[in-house]
Each structure stands twice: as structure tokens, then as C-alpha cells.
Design an enzyme around this catalytic site. Structure first.
Site, PDB file in Angstrom:
ATOM      1  N   TYR B 240      -3.879   5.511  -9.514  1.00  0.00           N
ATOM      2  CA  TYR B 240      -4.411   5.858  -8.201  1.00  0.00           C
ATOM      3  C   TYR B 240      -4.903   7.302  -8.160  1.00  0.00           C
ATOM      4  CZ  TYR B 240      -3.478   1.328  -6.303  1.00  0.00           C
ATOM      5  OH  TYR B 240      -3.543  -0.019  -6.066  1.00  0.00           O
ATOM      6  N   HIS B 399       3.025   1.832  -3.833  1.00  0.00           N
ATOM      7  CA  HIS B 399       2.668   1.436  -5.193  1.00  0.00           C
ATOM      8  C   HIS B 399       3.739   1.837  -6.202  1.00  0.00           C
ATOM      9  CE1 HIS B 399      -1.175  -0.139  -4.153  1.00  0.00           C
ATOM     10  NE2 HIS B 399      -1.589   0.990  -3.625  1.00  0.00           N
TER      11      HIS B 399
END
Lengths: 715, 715
Positions: B240, B399
Site C-alpha cells: 500500500y 490491511h
């Protein structure tokens, strides 16, 4: 020891060519291009070893340092000799001579190694086969540098090393010498070339004519005529073919040079040319060999056998653009005069397209009447080559798999319908000494491990090699050109009382990005049997129309023998209507469509009864049917694209929606394929006597179907 | 419409640089080298699309043609605009203008898409995130060609397309705009750049300062200060991070050009520079990113985020030879003025060695006090880079994986101790719409799925994200240079009543071909627990000293939750003495040595409770112990070589024979390693207050062990 200032004066004991022919290599060595690069690579490989005498160890197990070092040494000797011929540099001759002399010092004192399998033991290696390979390279090296040695040194090498090795081969192991087998080829090439190099005509005669001298019971000429079918196919399959072709061609070049009266390249109707062409023409587009029979999945065009094959074919049987493209793909050539013209042609090529070999049917057996191996090839609009192979030939002796009518499909850079290959970690000593693992027999060779049909859960010929070697498949028809290609074959002797016919079609169509495979496998019997249609795939299931029940917390083996004991059942479905199943393999989606509207679908994975973790965890699909006569109708569509690093995806759903059987009987099978933008009717003749001009007419479901020839595909 | 003969006259609505700066690209376009090649690649990519108007479809699902085409269109618009700036060619401007105008024609008529997850829906895409990304590229393209349009046409594009998109972002979805999250970064970069291009200062202010204007509750400046730790580490992990860094840097370049007074590259103590460096410096030697937290295994340096990062770092924070080597490995640069100097430096490099980043400890949290991520790197004699990472930082929000103290090991071209990555087929619509699969939560995020210890068969923090976000690991010591590097950390809040300390050492030694990993994982508790030390490996087991019992005909799941429900037990062994286990992964052998002399070893494979075939069939080893305080002492040796195509093998057995624990308590752990040619004593301090000059002394088994500092390794 003398220094050769003029390499053209080098004696003609050079085994594989004349000193004059080596002149071309001398010129190429400093030039750019494939031959210059290949020579430069050889120079680089050898350079670090020239700094000191190479170690000569004692005995060691396969994969051990000692084993590897002995193999390295013979290669160094051959390459040093070759480079001495090319460059004229004395340091190469000195290096090779040093190795030869030191082996001569110790060879007879080594004693015999311990045999580890049915292969007799040599003095250096566990297998006499390795000793033959070693002798071949050492002899080539010796031939290249012999002229630079004193008579005393030659005598030492010949009496203490080369002759004792030959005598071990031809006397101690006479029963093993020159047999009709790939090991036999290595033995005659080694002894024959040693004979040429040391000038012993008796050795050469034994090698060429066999120990009996009859050119039939053994020896090189007998092997050429008996090991390879007239089509060139080699019974053990491509993995052993590339291994057998290396001594075949090395000895052929030596005899071409030194025994031109044999006219070796025309023997047995140019059998050598046929067998090279057969091997080259079954290579996958990515350069790997289909792993038919016992074979690694990674063997391919970088192997010495295929490098030599490309050069010899080009030099002795004429130019072929596909061979030029192959050399380009290999990115190297054999450092030998035969490689010169090939390298020059490959250097001229624009682009890196792999060779596109035409579809081919390669007959089996010494007379070409023992069935065949079929290969269909088609190119997609973007140039991607699809290749499907079907085995309807012989079993393949002790490396054979029970996979008659088995198919494999290659496209988009990999096998979509896969071969397992052998169960063996060659030269990895900690894994069962590098030998064939027990699972090679219990899984890899079984019918279940292939893409075919297992009857009553037993392998073909009950898994009995002797029985299997006595039967073979039979070609029905083969059409290897046009937008719809097809091959069909029978195998009626592999299961008692069960007739089998398989027909595969490769269809190019404008709405399909990749040629489509249609597969019709028909079984007929007077009594009921269990028929398991098996598919080997790799990757992950993406989507399926089958209403399956997963085995969530426990998996059990599917059976007790014939490979079923290795398959764990992951899920199963009762089939009530035609099925579609898509899996992702690498960057491509593969969709299997099946026409079956009853029976059971089993999702399985390898791993059962594998106490030493010898099996890869690969996946199998089984479509099970019970019946007397049954047609498995399937289509395989490769579609779309998924690139995980860039997270791009398209075409995850295929064009085809459904395959259905319209009808089938002993005269014909008719199926239809429906998709979003296509509708095809495929009709094939099942009559053994069908000809290309036969008029066919069948009546199914109130409709007439007519066509001329073996098959038809109508839109 | 006018033709720009003189591109330097192009208006300054160019978002990412001044027209003058584009001059360097104009010169580079016809030259060889990385920048010339990158421009040429862009020209080639665009060429086939220029032949006709690009299709603008309606709504489609993720991975569908429509979805892909909209993504393609914004990219085409951005690249066409950029090439118009570089080449001055009107056809590029025309192409971009056509796309913009036609989107303006239809945008407001499209209606809203259907939301498929927690992300609000846009008008073009299911996720507003995609619409932000789309707006960013369209705005860049518009800025590059705006000067060539009539006022009427500009007005059409701005009022019917760009302003409506912005207003959807900032008004309709105000709650989602500029949040402290990677999606927030995309939204501010898109709106801010759109504002710069159309000259709306209010948009720019909303983007930079947040909708509240306080530079704290949201907006670009708040995100820079709060999303990235002072070390530069990004809480969600590298996958990310590379996604967040793209809008971060694009907007930074725009503000650097158009709002120099913000001095953006010095904001928050050069936080932007730190975060680029942090991301670049954790890349694996093969260019892939470690898949920490939710991540694909294949994401790497070819991603736009990393291309932009390399150029911006080099231009704004100074030359670094490792960044030059990275650009060489990327084989392309960002087509932007910042890429010019980097391309020139990379062009000068000799050889293709990957960058060698120093070992690094990257602290986490806005103040750098929430633990850290540790990365040790060492180079083998032949240049191969080993990298071990350990997570002792934060959980990583939604996440995050429950893998505190988890490690990964990369060497010889791959991960030896592996991350599973996420369970998701991004953009593959037939696989659960391309969204995160259920198994991402039930397997990929669980402690068991990592290389760590599971206590009492439950994940850390009981698998509760909120709880996990509230705790973090703690660095103990970090020594990132010298022949023996080490890092040690505590995690005492992840299992109630259980203290955990993990220390990993990377040891270079002359008899080892690859740096050795020694792993000491110590758990302490007042009461007994089950401790499962888990290893994730790939490939096949070659050899082990463990006397295991294979589960031949049935496999069952190992448990019911926390990931155990996905593991099938293949075999198990009762441990009575230290164990050695070797597996082959690709061309390399990996040997794990464990000191445990009791407990159980379980051989497991993924696949249980996987009704949709969503899990890869990977392998896990579990070493189970029951106890209150326990030290897992392991060593990992990568050795040897096996090349199947050439059938060469060496070093199938490693150098190390055994690892044993001499003693451990709350002050120290001492272990010994024995091999054929080495004997090492490793001593580490377990005291939280240890310093680099602490004198340690412990007494185990009648012997004294003394050293100074955090640890010692004695021969």
C-alpha cells in the site's frame, strides 16, 4: 613437447573433422555472431580451470563432488583439445595432456566402483554408461592434442588409460557393448572414436559392426537401423532421444570424416537425417521437450544433443529455415565445422520468432507399422503457437508410460494439459541417490497420471510392461493442415474387451484468441465398465458451473493402486448437465467444457501414500462414467490474460458456453459447440476404413449429417 | 484550434512541471539511454490508440472490458498530454481533447455505479478510489493540452466533467475526502491537481489544507505528517505504500512547481524524502516488495509508484548510487523532468548489479515510538544479497496481519521463509469480483500463516483488529553492520501473560556460500501454554533427520479456527533430539536446523476448508511445544545448487549438522552451532536494558559465558 605454430599441420587424429575443416572455426573465433560467441563462451568456461591442474578425485556417489569432478574433467579435456585445434595455443594442449596423463597414472589402481542399479559399474563411475560418456570426451580431447605429445607419453596414456577402458567395455562387459539401446550407442561411439584416435582399426570395427561383426546383433550400424523408426521417432521418447542422438551424431561425424566409404548419412534410407528431424520437430515453442515417457519437464534445446543435431542436420541434410530459427532460439551452436553455416544463417535472421514446425505424424517401429505419435500445431493471430500431441504408438520399453491415447496441450508459454514427467531428482544424491523414485512407477507411469481414460481403475495392460510392449495404437486419420486440423487413433488392445478411439481437433476461429482443442474420446464394450477421464492441470480453479461438494476437513485417497492411492479427493460433484470449469495458470485462463450430463466429477490433488514427499502437489480432475459405450466430448479454450504485478486482467470468462453430443455410434460422432459468437457442428467418422474421399451420412435426433472425408467442422 | 510550433510557449497549466522544465525531455526524446527509451516506450504504447477515437463504454464490473477501458482512457489522456508537451505534436493534443470532450458529453448522464464494498461508488467505477485515480490522470492530460482548446471547449470540459467530479469528491463524499488514509491521498492529489489545472484556488486549498482548512483533520499536509512515520515507514506496509506514494509524489511535484512557498519537500522534517527512502530500501534484491500485510507477491519496482519515487528522490533529495542502480534495474524512468538526471546517472553505470541497501530499522508511528520494522542485509562472496525482515511494529489497520515478530528470509532469488501474501485476485472478476477473498481473513492474516509462534492455537490479539491496533512491538537492539548482524525485539502485549522476544542474527562465514540465519524465539509465561513455531516453505522436502509418520491415506485439518482449519496434516514426528530438515526450492537447498529435543513436528499443507479453491497449495511446518518458558532455537542454511535442465547438482547436503541450546534465562540465551567445518557459540542478552557497552556474564552447564554488548558470536 613441441609448439604448433601452424595449426593446419595438426595431425588427422582429430576425431570429429579434419584439421583443414577446423580452419573455418579458426576464422570465426574473433568474429561476432553465433559461432564466435559460442567459441568465446567455451574459452570463458575453460579459463578459470587453466589456472591450475584439475583435481582428480577417487570414488564418489552420484551427485557427489567426486562424481561431478570426473564429469567436469572429461568435458574440460574435450574442450581444451578443441580450443587447441581452433586457436593453436599450446596451453590448451598442455592442460588436456596433463589430465590424460594423470588419469593414466591412477586409472587401473582405482578398482571398480560399486554398482547401484542394473547398470554395471565402471572404475570411475557407478554406471558404465557414465564411463562411456567419459571415454568419448577424453578420446576427442586426446585426438586433438596427441600430435603434441612424445611417443612415451602417448604410450602411457594409451596403454594405461584408453585401452584398458575400451577393454573393460568390449571384454569385461561384452554383453553390454553395442546393444540396441541408448546405452549401446554411447558404448560404440566411445569405443569407435577411441579407436579412430589411437589408430586401432579393430576397435572401430567392433564399434561399427558389433562384436559379432554381423551389423545386426549389435554395433553402430545395427543400432541406426533398429533403434529409430523410419519416421525417425525414438521408442523411449524425446528425453532419451536427445540423449541417444548425441553419441549417434558425434560418431556419425567421425565416420563421415574418417570412413567416408560407409556413406553414413545415407545409411538405412537417411535414417540419421530422419531421426534428427523427428526430434527437432516435436520441440515445444518455448524450447522444451514434451515429457513423453520418463522425462524431466525442463529438458530442451540447450542440451548438447539438440545443439549437435541442429548443426549436423543443417550441414548434412540441407538448409531449413526452421533449423535456423532453432539455432537463434538456442543462442549457441555446436563448436564444430558443421555449425559454421548454421551460425551464419541464424545470424541473418531478423526477429526472434521460434521455429514453426509443421504438424507431423511420426510412425513407430522398425518398419513404421507400430502406431505413431501425432503432433498438431497451429498459430494464433498474434503468433503464439499451440501444440497438441497424442500417443498412439508403442509403450517405450522400461521407460514407457501406460498412456496410449494420452494427449498434452501446449500454448501461451506452457502446458495447459500437462505431463507429470518422471519422478526423479537426477544427480540429487540426498533424494534416493538421484535414482528413479518409487513414485515413478506407482504414479508417473500410470494411466491415471496422464490426460486419458482409465478403465475400471486399472492402468492400461494392467501396468505390465511386457504386455504393453506387445501392443500399440493405430492411426485412424491425420490431417495436419488447414484451419481445422485433426488426428484420430484407435487403441483396442490396451484393455481387454474395450475398444478405444480418440480424436482431437485443433480449430482456428476468428473469435478465439487461441486455437481451440476439441477432444472426443470414445469407448465401446459389450459390458459395463467404469471410465475415468483424467485431466492434469496446474494453477487454481477460478470458476465452475459444477455444483460440487468440497471435502472441507478431511481428504482421503481415491483408491489403493494404479495411481489412485496417490490422489486425495478434495471435492466431488454429481453431474446432471454439461459442465464448464475455468482455472488460472500463470497469466492465462483455461476453460474445460464437458458434454457429460451424468456421472461424477472429482477434484483431486497429489500427495497420498507419499511417505518421502516425492510427489509434487499437482492437481487432477476426474470425470467418472459408468457404461458400456461412452463418448467423452470436451473442448479446451485458453483465453484472457491476468498480470498480477500490473494488476491488469481481461477475458477471465471464455467465448464458449457449452459443448453437447448430438449423437455417436460406430460410424460417426457428431457434437456441437455453442459460444457467445460462434456455433460449430463437428462431425467425425469412427469407421476404421474411412478415406479422405469417403461420403459419410448419419442420422441423429431426427436430423441428417453429411460430409466427405474423415471429419467436418461446420459453422 | 491552433498548432503549437513552439512548445516552450505552452501555458503553465501543465500540472507537474513548468513548460521550461519540459525542455530537457524534448532533447532526450531522440537520444539513446534510459529517458530516451522511456519516452520511446510511451510513444509506442500510445501509437496504436491514435489510429481511432478511443471507446468510452458505460458501466462494467471490476475486470470487465468497460472497467479496463475507462482505466486505459485516463492513462491515454495523461500520456497523450505529456507527449504533446514533449514533442509539440498536435495529434497528441487532439487525441486527449477528444477523450476529454466525449467524457464531458456523457459523464453526468452515466448515473452512479453500484457500490461493491465499503468504498462509495463513483459514476464510472464501483469504487470512488478508481474515480480519483481517473481524475488525476485526466487532469494531468488536460493541463498539458488546455492551451490548445477554444474557450468554449474548455468550458464544456470543466463544467460538464472536471468540476462535477471534484464536487462529487468534496461535497457528495465529503466524509471520504482527504482522510488520513491512502484513499485520502488519492482524493487530495486528484482534486488539488484538477484545481491547479483549471485555476481554482479553492480546490487546491481544500486539497492541501483539508475541508476544515486546519491542516490537521484532513488534507495533504495532514496526511504527510500523520500517514508516514518519521522513519518514513507506512503503516499499511510496502504494497500500500507504493500505492500511496504515487499521488503523494505527483501532488508534491505539482506543489513544488506551482506553490513553491509551501516548500513541500521540507515539510515535517523532509518526511517525503524519508518515506521514499524507506520504501526503496526495503525492496528485495530481485525488485519485488516484501509482502508485509495485505499484498501481492509480485508487486515491485516496475510499479509507477516506485518509478516516480526513484526520480523524485534523486532530483529533490540528492544523488544516491543505490537509486541509480535501482533505475538501471527498473530499466525505465518516470517521463518527467525529475527523471532526467537519474536516467543520465543510470546510463553511466557499468554492470547490472541490483542496489545494495544497508540494513535498516524503520520506526513506526507518527512519533516513531510504536515499534519498528527491521531489515538486515548481507552479501555473499559471489554478490548474492540475503535479506531478513522482522515485524516488531504496528498492526497496520484493516490491511494488517497478526504477525508481530514474524520474519521473512530472501536469498538466491527467492523467499526461503515465505510470506503468503494476500488472498485476492485483483481485477479478476470471476474470482469473487476481484475483491479480497474470505480466506484473506481466515488464513492470510492469521499468525499461523506467517513465520512466527502461535500461542494456544489462537492468533495474536485473538485476531481482533481493534485490539491489535492498540499494541505494538518494541525494539530490543539492532546491529546492522559487520560480519554478524542482529536484531532483537519484544512483543509482550500480543498474548495475555506471555512475553515474547525474538532475535535473529545474520552471520557471514567463510565456509558458508550464503549468509546464515540464526533465529532465537523465546516465550515466557507463568503458566503452561501450547507454542506452535510455524515455518512457511515452498518446494519439496528432500531429506530430514526427523523420524516422522506420514498420513498415507487420509489427511485431516489441524483445527477449527485461526488458520488451523485450512491446514491439512500430512505427517508428524515425535521429537527426541535436534532436527535437520532440507527442502529444495527452485535451484537451491534450504536446511532448517532446530534445537528442540522434545515436542512434535507437524508437516502440513494448505487446502482444508477451502470450498472455492481460493488457497494456493503451499506448505507449512509446525514445531509444537508445551511449556511455560521456552526457547525455539533454529538456524537456516541455504546451500548447494540443482539445475534440472542441465542435470547438475552440488551441495545437496549443507555445512551445518546441529544447533543446540546451551542455556537460556531472563538475562541471556546461549546456543551452539556445529558443522563439518565450523563451530559457533552465539550469546545474546535478553535484558531489556542491555546497552552496546553492557558487560554480560552468564553461567550455564558449569561454564561461564562473557561478552560485551547486545550479543556475541564466537568461533
Amino acid at each position: 613437447m613441441t609448439i604448433d605454430k601452424d595449426p593446419t599441420a595438426i595431425a588427422n587424429s582429430v576425431a570429429l573433422s579434419t584439421a583443414t575443416d577446423m580452419g573455418g572455426l579458426r576464422q570465426a573465433q574473433d568474429q561476432t555472431g553465433l559461432m564466435g560467441d559460442s567459441i568465446a563462451a567455451m574459452v570463458s568456461r575453460l579459463a578459470p580451470h587453466l589456472l591450475q591442474s584439475s583435481d582428480i578425485p577417487g570414488h564418489g556417489e552420484a551427485g557427489s563432488y567426486a562424481h561431478n569432478q570426473h564429469q567436469l574433467n572429461c568435458r574440460l579435456c574435450e574442450e581444451a583439445g578443441t580450443l587447441h585445434q581452433i586457436t593453436g595455443e599450446q596451453r590448451y594442449a598442455d592442460f588436456a595432456a596433463d589430465l590424460l596423463s594423470r588419469y593414466a597414472d591412477c586409472y587401473l589402481g582405482l578398482g571398480f566402483q560399486q554398482a547401484r542399479n542394473t547398470n554395471p559399474a565402471g572404475r570411475i563411475f557407478h554406471q558404465i554408461l557414465n564411463e562411456n560418456m567419459w571415454l568419448l570426451s577424453m578420446s576427442i580431447g586426446y585426438g586433438c592434442i596427441k600430435h603434441s605429445l612424445t611417443p612415451e607419453r602417448r604410450s602411457h596414456i594409451e596403454t594405461q588409460l584408453l585401452r584398458p577402458v575400451v577393454e573393460m567395455m568390449t571384454q569385461h562387459y561384452a554383453h553390454h557393448f553395442g546393444t540396441i539401446h541408448n546405452h549401446g550407442l554411447w558404448s560404440v561411439a566411445a569405443v569407435g572414436i577411441c579407436g579412430l584416435v589411437i589408430g586401432d582399426d579393430n576397435y572401430v570395427a567392433q564399434a561399427v559392426d558389433g562384436l559379432q561383426g554381423d551389423r545386426t546383433s549389435g554395433g553402430y550400424l545395427a543400432e541406426i537401423g533398429q533403434l529409430f523408426a523410419p519416421s525417425g521417432y525414438y521408442i523411449e521418447g524425446p528425453y532419451y532421444h536427445r540423449f541417444a542422438i548425441r553419441p549417434l551424431l558425434i560418431f556419425a561425424e567421425a565416420l563421415h570424416t574418417h570412413r567416408p566409404e560407409l556413406d553414413i548419412y545415407n545409411v538405412s534410407g537417411q535414417r540419421i537425417g530422419a531421426t534428427i528431424k523427428a526430434l527437432l520437430s516435436l520441440v515445444y515453442p518455448d524450447g522444451r521437450l514434451p515429457a513423453l515417457n520418463d522425462a524431466s519437464l525442463s529438458m530442451g534445446i540447450q542440451d548438447d544433443g539438440l545443439l549437435i543435431a541442429a548443426s549436423v542436420y543443417n550441414a548434412r541434410y540441407g538448409d531449413d529455415p526452421a533449423v535456423h530459427a532453432l539455432a537463434r532460439q538456442q543462442a549457441q551452436v555446436w563448436v564444430h565445422p558443421t555449425g559454421l553455416a548454421l551460425a551464419a544463417s541464424a545470424d541473418q535472421l531478423v526477429g526472434n520468432a521460434p521455429p514453426f514446425w509443421p504438424s507431423a505424424q511420426l510412425s513407430e517401429g522398425p518398419n513404421g507399422d507400430k502406431g505413431a505419435q501425432g503432433f498438431l500445431r497451429a498459430r494464433a493471430a498474434d503468433g503464439d503457437i499451440s501444440q497438441v500431441s497424442m500417443n498412439y504408438g508403442q509403450h517405450g520399453m522400461d521407460h514407457g508410460h501406460f498412456d496410449t491415447l494420452g494427449i498434452n496441450l501446449f500454448n501461451r508459454g506452457g502446458e495447459s494439459l500437462r505431463e507429470y514427467g518422471f519422478a526423479r531428482w537426477l544427480n540429487v544424491e540426498p533424494k534416493f541417490g538421484g535414482r528413479y523414485l518409487p513414485e515413478n512407477k506407482s504414479w508417473a507411469r500410470q494411466t491415471l497420471a496422464h490426460n486419458g481414460v482409465v478403465v475400471d481403475r486399472r492402468s492400461q495392460n494392467d501396468g505390465d510392461q511386457i504386455r504393453a510392449d506387445g501392443v500399440h495404437g493405430q492411426s485412424h486419420f491425420f490431417v495436419g493442415s488447414g484451419p481445422v486440423q485433426a488426428m484420430s487413433a484407435f487403441a483396442n488392445e490396451h484393455y481387454p474387451g474395450v475398444g478405444m478411439q480418440r480424436t482431437v481437433l485443433m480449430i482456428e476461429h476468428e473469435v478465439l484468441s487461441t486455437p481451440l482443442l476439441v477432444d472426443l474420446y470414445r469407448l465401446s464394450s459389450d459390458v459395463e465398465h467404469d471410465y475415468d477421464y483424467a485431466l492434469q492441470y496446474s494453477g487454481q480453479i477460478c470458476d465452475t458451473s459444477a455444483d460440487y461438494q468440497p471435502n472441507l476437513d478431511q481428504w482421503s485417497v481415491l483408491g489403493e493402486a494404479h495411481g489412485y492411492q496417490h490422489l486425495m479427493g478434495m471435492a466431488q460433484a454429481s453431474i446432471t448437465e454439461p459442465t464448464r470449469l475455468t482455472w488460472l495458470q500463470g497469466q492465462r485462463f483455461n476453460t474445460w467444457l464437458s458434454a457429460a450430463d451424468q456421472g461424477e466429477l472429482v477434484f483431486a490433488q497429489l500427495g497420498g501414500n507419499d511417505p518421502s514427499f516425492n510427489l509434487r502437489r499437482e492437481s487432477t480432475l476426474l470425470l467418472r462414467q459408468r457404461g458400456s459405450t461412452h463418448l467423452f466430448a470436451s473442448a479446451f479454450e485458453t483465453h484472457g490474460f491476468f498480470d498480477e504485478p500490473t494488476e491488469r486482467c481481461w477475458g477471465g470468462r471464455g467465448e464458449l458456453d457449452e459443448i453437447r453430443i448430438i449423437g455417436h455410434d460406430d460410424t460417426a460422432s457428431v457434437i456441437e459447440l455453442r459460444g457467445k459468437r460462434l456455433h460449430l457442428i463437428v462431425m467425425i467418422s469412427n469407421r476404421p476404413d474411412v478415406k479422405s474421399d469417403s461420403v459419410n451420412e448419419v442420422h441423429f435426433n431426427g436430423r441428417d449429417y453429411r460430409w466427405t472425408g474423415f471429419f467436418a467442422c461446420q459453422e
